[in-house]
Write an enzyme that holds these catalytic residues in place. Sequence first.
Site, PDB file in Angstrom:
ATOM      1  N   GLU A 176     -14.561 -81.565  -6.232  1.00  0.00           N
ATOM      2  CA  GLU A 176     -14.041 -80.775  -5.130  1.00  0.00           C
ATOM      3  C   GLU A 176     -15.083 -79.845  -4.506  1.00  0.00           C
ATOM      4  O   GLU A 176     -14.735 -78.898  -3.822  1.00  0.00           O
ATOM      5  CB  GLU A 176     -12.787 -80.016  -5.535  1.00  0.00           C
ATOM      6  CG  GLU A 176     -12.994 -78.766  -6.333  1.00  0.00           C
ATOM      7  CD  GLU A 176     -11.778 -77.854  -6.206  1.00  0.00           C
ATOM      8  OE1 GLU A 176     -11.288 -77.424  -7.240  1.00  0.00           O
ATOM      9  OE2 GLU A 176     -11.337 -77.589  -5.079  1.00  0.00           O
ATOM     10  N   ASN A 180      16.051 -78.128   0.959  1.00  0.00           N
ATOM     11  CA  ASN A 180      14.736 -78.752   1.019  1.00  0.00           C
ATOM     12  C   ASN A 180      13.913 -78.061  -0.040  1.00  0.00           C
ATOM     13  O   ASN A 180      13.632 -76.870   0.070  1.00  0.00           O
ATOM     14  CB  ASN A 180      14.128 -78.565   2.410  1.00  0.00           C
ATOM     15  CG  ASN A 180      12.700 -79.057   2.471  1.00  0.00           C
ATOM     16  OD1 ASN A 180      12.224 -79.713   1.552  1.00  0.00           O
ATOM     17  ND2 ASN A 180      12.021 -78.738   3.557  1.00  0.00           N
ATOM     18  N   GLY A 181      13.539 -78.807  -1.060  1.00  0.00           N
ATOM     19  CA  GLY A 181      12.769 -78.194  -2.134  1.00  0.00           C
ATOM     20  C   GLY A 181      13.178 -78.737  -3.475  1.00  0.00           C
ATOM     21  O   GLY A 181      13.681 -79.853  -3.571  1.00  0.00           O
ATOM     22  N   MET A 230     -15.107 -79.018 -21.152  1.00  0.00           N
ATOM     23  CA  MET A 230     -14.963 -80.415 -21.555  1.00  0.00           C
ATOM     24  C   MET A 230     -13.532 -80.663 -22.065  1.00  0.00           C
ATOM     25  O   MET A 230     -12.769 -79.737 -22.221  1.00  0.00           O
ATOM     26  CB  MET A 230     -15.993 -80.832 -22.611  1.00  0.00           C
ATOM     27  CG  MET A 230     -17.438 -80.628 -22.183  1.00  0.00           C
ATOM     28  SD  MET A 230     -17.881 -81.413 -20.616  1.00  0.00           S
ATOM     29  CE  MET A 230     -17.949 -83.138 -21.067  1.00  0.00           C
ATOM     30  N   CYS A 256     -26.054 -74.963 -20.014  1.00  0.00           N
ATOM     31  CA  CYS A 256     -26.241 -76.331 -20.517  1.00  0.00           C
ATOM     32  C   CYS A 256     -27.721 -76.574 -20.809  1.00  0.00           C
ATOM     33  O   CYS A 256     -28.547 -76.539 -19.908  1.00  0.00           O
ATOM     34  CB  CYS A 256     -25.738 -77.319 -19.478  1.00  0.00           C
ATOM     35  SG  CYS A 256     -25.995 -79.030 -19.947  1.00  0.00           S
ATOM     36  N   CYS A 261     -20.344 -75.544 -20.473  1.00  0.00           N
ATOM     37  CA  CYS A 261     -20.445 -75.665 -19.021  1.00  0.00           C
ATOM     38  C   CYS A 261     -20.040 -74.356 -18.347  1.00  0.00           C
ATOM     39  O   CYS A 261     -20.652 -73.946 -17.371  1.00  0.00           O
ATOM     40  CB  CYS A 261     -19.543 -76.762 -18.479  1.00  0.00           C
ATOM     41  SG  CYS A 261     -19.404 -78.212 -19.512  1.00  0.00           S
ATOM     42  N   CYS A 275     -25.630 -85.368 -21.674  1.00  0.00           N
ATOM     43  CA  CYS A 275     -24.682 -84.381 -22.211  1.00  0.00           C
ATOM     44  C   CYS A 275     -24.550 -84.560 -23.723  1.00  0.00           C
ATOM     45  O   CYS A 275     -24.442 -85.672 -24.214  1.00  0.00           O
ATOM     46  CB  CYS A 275     -23.312 -84.556 -21.546  1.00  0.00           C
ATOM     47  SG  CYS A 275     -21.986 -83.658 -22.369  1.00  0.00           S
ATOM     48  N   CYS A 294      12.846 -83.188   1.554  1.00  0.00           N
ATOM     49  CA  CYS A 294      13.525 -83.624   2.741  1.00  0.00           C
ATOM     50  C   CYS A 294      13.293 -82.726   3.930  1.00  0.00           C
ATOM     51  O   CYS A 294      12.541 -81.789   3.889  1.00  0.00           O
ATOM     52  CB  CYS A 294      14.994 -83.595   2.448  1.00  0.00           C
ATOM     53  SG  CYS A 294      15.346 -82.223   1.362  1.00  0.00           S
ATOM     54  N   LYS A 308      -6.570 -79.096 -16.962  1.00  0.00           N
ATOM     55  CA  LYS A 308      -5.820 -77.886 -16.613  1.00  0.00           C
ATOM     56  C   LYS A 308      -4.879 -78.148 -15.445  1.00  0.00           C
ATOM     57  O   LYS A 308      -5.018 -77.537 -14.389  1.00  0.00           O
ATOM     58  CB  LYS A 308      -6.768 -76.730 -16.308  1.00  0.00           C
ATOM     59  CG  LYS A 308      -7.903 -77.101 -15.364  1.00  0.00           C
ATOM     60  CD  LYS A 308      -8.695 -75.877 -14.936  1.00  0.00           C
ATOM     61  CE  LYS A 308      -9.843 -76.266 -14.056  1.00  0.00           C
ATOM     62  NZ  LYS A 308     -10.606 -75.163 -13.546  1.00  0.00           N
TER      63      LYS A 308
END
Lengths: 1511, 479
Positions: free
Chosen positions: A912, A253-254, A498, A1139, A1134, A1128, A22, A963
């Site tokens: 990413e 707030n939290g 993996m 690899c 990895c 693979c 909030c 993860k």
Amino acid sequence: MNPFGYPKAEGLYDPKFEKDACGIGCITDIKGAKSHAVVADGLKILVNMTHRGATGCDPCTGDGAGILTQVPHEFFEKQLKQLDITLPKPGEYGAGMMFMPKSIQCHGTIKEITESITKQEGQFFLGWRNVPVNSSVLGEIARSSEPHIVQFFIAKNNKTSIEFERKLYIIRRQIEKEMLKLGEEFVKVYIPSLSSKTIIYKGLLLADQINQYYLDLQSKDYKSAIALVHQRFSTNTFPAWPLAQPFRFVAHNGEINTLNGNINAMRARYKSLKSDIYGDDIKKLIPFIQEGGSDTACFDNTLELLAMSNRSLPHAMMMMIPEAWGELYPMGKDRRGFYEYHSMIMEPWDGPAAMIFTDGVQVGATLDRNGLRPGKYVVTTKGKMIMSSESGVIDIPPEQIIEKGRLQPGKMILVDTEKGRVIYDHELKAGIYRSKPYRRWVEANKINIRGFNIFHEQEVVSKEELLARQLSANYTHEDIDILILKMAATAHEALGSMGYDGPIAVLSDKPKLIFEYFKQCFAQVTNPPIDPIRERLVMSLRTHIGRNRNILEEGGTCAHLFSLATPIINNEDLRRIKSKEDEGLKSITIPILFDANGGENALENALTSVCKLAEEYSQQDYSILILSDRGKNSTKAAIPSLLATGAVHHHLIKAGLRTQISILVECGDAKETMHLALLIGYGASAVNPYLVFDTIADLVKEGRLPKKVDSIQGSENFIIAVNEGLLKILSKMGISTIRSYRGAQIFEALGIADSVIEKYFCGTPSRIGGIDLPKIQEETLIIHRKGYPLKQFQPLKLEDGGEFYLRKNGEKHLWTGMSVVHLQHAVRNNDRKAFHIYSELINNQNTEHFTLRGLLRFKKTTPIPLSEVEPIESIMKRFCTGAMSFGSIGKEAHETLAIAMNSIGGKSNTGEGGEDPARFKIRPDGTNACSAIKQVASGRFGVTSEYLVSAKEIQIKIAQGAKPGEGGQLPGHKVTGEIAKTRLATPGVSLISPPPHHDIYSIEDLAQLIFDLKHANPQADVSVKLVAEAGVGTIAAGVAKAKADQITIAGYDGGTGASPLSSIKHAGVPWELGLSETQQVLVKNNLRGRVRLQTDGQLKTARDVVVACLLGAEEYGFATAPLVTIGCIMMRKCHNNTCPVGVATQDPELRKKYTGKPEHVVNFFRFITEDIRVLMAQLGFRTLKEMVGRYDLLEQRDDITHWKAKLVDMSKILHIPKEYNSVPYCSSEKQVDIVSDSLDYQIAELCVKSFTNKFVSIIDLPISNLDRAIGAVLSSLITKKYGAVGLPEDTIRINFKGIAGQSFGAFLTRGVTLNLEGEANDYVGKGLSGGKIAIRPPSNVHYEHSENVIIGNTTLYGATSGKLFVSGTAGERFAVRNSGAIAVVEGVGDHCCEYMTGGIVVVLGKTGVNFAAGMSGGIAYVYNPTHNLDLVSNLDMVDIEEMFEENDLITLKNLVTEHFAMTQSKKAKAILDNWENEKYTFVKVFPMEYKRAIQNMLPETLKEEEIIHHG
Amino acid sequence: MVNGTEFKTIPRKTPEHIDPKSRITNFEEIHHSGSTKHTEEQSSRCMDCGIPFCHTNYGCPLGNLIPEWNTLISQGKWKEAVERMLETDTFPEFTGKICPAPCEGACTMGLYNNQPVTIQEIELALAEKGFENGWIKACPPLTRNGKTIAIIGSGPAGLSAAFYLNRNGYTVKVFEKANRAGGLLTYGIPNYKLDKQKIVKRRIDLMMAEGIQFETGIEVGKDISPAYLKKQFDAVLIATGAEKARDLPISGRELKGVHFAMEFLSRQSMKLAGETLLDGIDITAKNKSVVIIGGGDTGSDCLGTSHRQGATNIVQLELTPPPPKSRAEDNPWPLWPLIYRTSSSHEEGGDRKFSVMTKEFFGENGQVKGIRCVKVNMIKENGNVKFLEIPDTDFEIKADLVLLAMGFTGPTKELPALLNLELDARQNIKVNKDMMTSVDGIFSAGDAATGQSLVVRAIASGRDAAHKIQEYLNQKATK
């Protein structure tokens, strides 16, 4: 039903996962002058934070809003006169606000009870008043649940006003308790406030509805010196009036992450509570935490108890939300002593929190130790103090501002309206921490246990005995070779890669320890995980053992405790604890063994007697209970230590004895970090995993550890590695201290029967049933008999394990040699037959109780001809490949996937790591290697305006299946030239992905990021990737309300390029659970139609897809399977960059081995789709769309005979909420447009002409905090036209006046300059992509520019280039994850330059703590006259140097000069005027890796130039 | 793996065998393993795969923990490696020498650079280290469970079953019709590949030391009644192998000098051990022109033995064309590589002819003098293989001794008939998934049940049978 109005748990929906966040705000007249203006301004603040709240499916119903004021005596006096009630003087009466049920029948009883309780408590009941409301302003949903709202008045009959307040508290608690007894409608009675000082008006309202609804608030007679307001954003759309805030003392707030543990700990204290103040009345308050409340409601209940007793309100706040005080934190001894003392009394309520609190006289605000919520304040010349989540929530002429500031992490500020002044953190807290000799109390009473590491005498265990112990604790070779050996040798946990492709414990043929039936929960969206490495200074594992005293009492005995640096203790520590005979620290050992031949109730009987013993001992003078499983033999088996711990913990809580005694566990079965975390999470104060130490001693003897590691060092290393792992597990949930983690039960059980949960793990979600106690006994004995067989023919031997790496006799895996080979053969040779063998292998394994979906089957339906089913092309559009970054996989593999997915109309995902801009254009040969989905993850690598405009879909990765809740690190040696280029980093410099997105600490932050991204590319959809865990449905509802277009629910078993092995397996749950929960909760909230759902996590066959579709997913993500198609072979290497098939490596030599082709991937998806069509025909669906969410066609198989799997109950997964009949259960509409009416959009339209012709244009505009993400749309248009090059510098110049909203200058591109006179909120320059921003205070202000806060937190997050000049101080995390922008600022908060990898930051003033944490690149120049920046810096990765290089001085001077030119900064001018002296007051912060990388690059660059010259 | 990158830098290397010229002068073993350092270096090439193909499906039928040994050896932890090996590897001293090593065919290094880890040599080195240091030693059961098992046949399957049953407390008696235990290991495989005295006997002795009783020279069905065994023992396992050799019923088959390979090989083995030949008739290649029909392992064994016996000239015929030098497209990794292989016997000499069909044996005075052959084309049709004669390609080869090494068709008929055991379509003893024959309590393992296969499969089959027999007896006990 409870007073808070959530629906009952149903299917996978459980109200306990509801979250909210909030905006909060408060305006106070410092001198205490009451006026209506304060109230009106309070309401204005509320309206100006509307974007922090949310609306549900009904646009006229908000999530809740409210206002707390002082009791408006003048107003009430007049009103009540009309009712013939005469009020006493102000403060001499209490005013109550009450929500009654609508039905009039019960009103009489409620009133009668209220009046009679008042009388019993010796006070005078004055009368009732109906609160006039205008219901017509309410939204439909709010109206349907609107209560009957009344006020009541009680006159004082006590001496002091505090005594009267306590009486009112007692009266209220009794009314509440009475109502619960009456049940039915009566439980809906809710009393927002009953006080002589404050009153609360709140409800299920939008901010602007509140004073239209509550007519009282419009009256000019309604006056107060304090107006505290709250705007709620909840993750649901359920009508819950009482959950609107403020609560009686706080607005929050939290989120409190440790709520479960906090509530349990408070409950445990009920019996030991004593207070002279209350005497016997204390019983009337118990239970003082009201059932069913939100985290804040529970917090408020506890705070109320403390503050109503003998501690001041700020003191109580400091106990509940302590600042960080660990050894790494710079802090005075008295202050540290206070916190240490209180840590021995009470566990922190941990989690992101900005709280404003008041008792009607004092108003204060505080932030959690991490400062994860924003808090701003302004003091005006008119004697007002405004505190709020944002700046600019109310218009104040600049010349009226005396001071502008922000709350820093862990700090507090207070206005005392009686004293008429503002009291700042230092003064406020010193008054409290020096009020009693807290430090002396600790010093005199605490006993430090650790400090030297000498093992008194390592018990010598024979090999045979060791094996027996190991086997009976289910040790395998793998546990030792992979986990323990690594930890003992290196003091770190082992890494892997993996996903986990084995069965969950309850579906495994192998006997498992009960630990394996639990999964870790983790923070996503509504609260952030913490970085336990870079922000280690806020974390603590310190543990106290002994008897906890009465929380309402103060004195030295409270500190008479053992103090441990870590909850993992070695044998010597335990010996010392056992040998202590001090009063208050006496220990007693209870063996946790049971008769291995004792028949079917042996385990249960043993548990009962252990609990009974524990109860007896805790009533005697013992304060430490050691549960020990030593002494196993062929007739005595060990009770699983976790079961014993949970049993004793809950038994003692129920008996009200829990605080009398600390539980220590001496056990052989705990060997992984997860196991130890579980023991602590279920109540153990400390654990001695002796068998691990025995094992390490044996490894040393066998010479399997490095020479320098002896058994003492090996055990120490193990403990250090566990500590690191524990911090990671804590931080995953956003918890900072082990004290608040203890007993918090942050786990979900997967495969344990309710009967076991209720008795031993009470409160833990367990949604698929599973093993009951007899089965646990059976399983325990199977394991026991491995070590102590009934008949022994051969010496004992360990088994292989095979959990991590496949082994013939080990755990089952879905990916086997057979399945890999057949899949590869199928796609390479376009061989359908081989594909069918592959599918059969997987599906058979599936149905052989391998996965939850394997326990389901399709119901019989009328089939249709295959020819009527929609063609494969339209189905393939629903496929995506998983987010795998370039970096985790090689360039070739990454492009193969993109080309393949584009060719079938599906979507590939960048992951990413950014993407090479060359791929954004279609290649000359017609192939398209541009990933349709551009991921935005916490590291923001390569996230530029150009990257975003090239996306069809932008995915915000909140968590990753392998993860969740963890960050990552790409070590410098893996950052090759190519990777550095796409990630906009420096080769050789480490890249860190922080665990949290530093712009998403809560749900309204996520809404903001979605808003930003939709502005950065208005054509793209925005999706949010979550990981399945209990409560993910609730989160998803919040995400849908935050306007995401698509939500991905990933299973826990998804893959990773590198992760600690302990995370790959233990965090999150299978997608079947998460997806079904999400589907149910979204439908329940009528939000399902607005979003598309995707699922991923070990999807491999058409059957998997069809089950996912029926459970509600309309899009499907595949990652591992496509990787296998391109070569693979599940090496699981990895993380080592080795690899051998060139898929997941950057090694040029290995990449040559890559043989994958786009056709292989295409073949895979064609095969899958053909099979899907067959299944569709069989089920009778012509289109896939019709099939989405039709899980009525699934049923649980009844032919399962597996000894454990047959106990699983899938009914909650298959539960169909009643709303299914009335609302959409698949995507049916576009998400609400949030772009086209924003100021940013209008600016873009204004500038179109200019940038199409490259004309210079200058625009002047006013701005307010409601105008957010300014510059993003304009940048997207420029980038689309000109690419990353943008326009010539300063082509478009926009001058703003006012206070800018969040994300000012987000993704701003080259050629655009934003000049802001005023100030800005959080996230300035987010993702800055070449643009220029200058912010300076208005010229007519009186305060010192550089000392005052002018911009918010998290500045330049993920910025890649561009410039920022700030004439003033910034908040926390300035230039976090900056990889190329240049900035000048005049002061910063904590964590400046965190995770920075490039760019330059100049700080002309003060810095906060943890400067340069995780800073691997870039340079900072800091004005540091005392040359002691090292005191507050995190020096792990950087060196601080004096300014001896001429180049540095030139750069610095140029930047300061430019800063002055852009902002007319006085500070800059002063420095420039005295440059020759001032230049030596700067220091240079230089990351070590960056320095090396630059030095390495120099000769090469030269060489290249030489070649050019000669060439 | 130590660093994890050795596979990129260290090439595959096997120790050199004794020079062919000198080794064919005797029947001494030709194998020897490399130095400790060599083995440690070679084992470090193992990549410790997530799916170790060497160990599953396509690789070792025993499920040997190859990545574990390799990791341990590369760290110099030999004792631990031996212990880890012994968990699954029943007779490493045998398979380390005579196994065709499907593990190496499936090794991921084969995919990577066609240089699989030298798994077999490493296994042998481990076995030798294990015996040398006394790590491989008799482990008699700590107690006996009172149950008795009869095992018929002491070849690899019978030995393996006996080994596991005995270690788990069963009292095991092995019946062997020959004079010495070991079956094919003793009589089939030539001494130069597997030394009978040093290697095979060492193992038999070890097993006897663990308490297994061997009744040699006793043929069940002749010397002792199978019904008696069934009555006397809690379970019976038939592991008599696939003794029936495939014949070549063409003109001249009755001529003297045309023999099954096994008749030839077993005699050599008996001679070396000083046994009396059964019928007193010797078959020798000395100073003869030898033709071996069949290109498999048995053919190779005939070749090597003939060299050593002093043949003047040897020709080996193969019906199929020569396999490709490297993997064909339809034979990808990790399938067993069907490639042209040169066995140790081939290194020693002889002439290999492919795509040759034998049409007739001819001779004088009842003694074979030669064979008549024709070249053929191999045609694949609907999965079936056909051989079409190529017109006008007839030719003759001189032959004083013809050895038929064309494989085996199944177990001998007598014993199954006596016990009324059902046979399967391929004339092997029919067993269900629990390895039990059509008669309760009688099990069968190895080639007798599966048909002709590898020694390592027979060992695995014997081990499986041991488990199944235990399960059977445990269930019986609880009923």
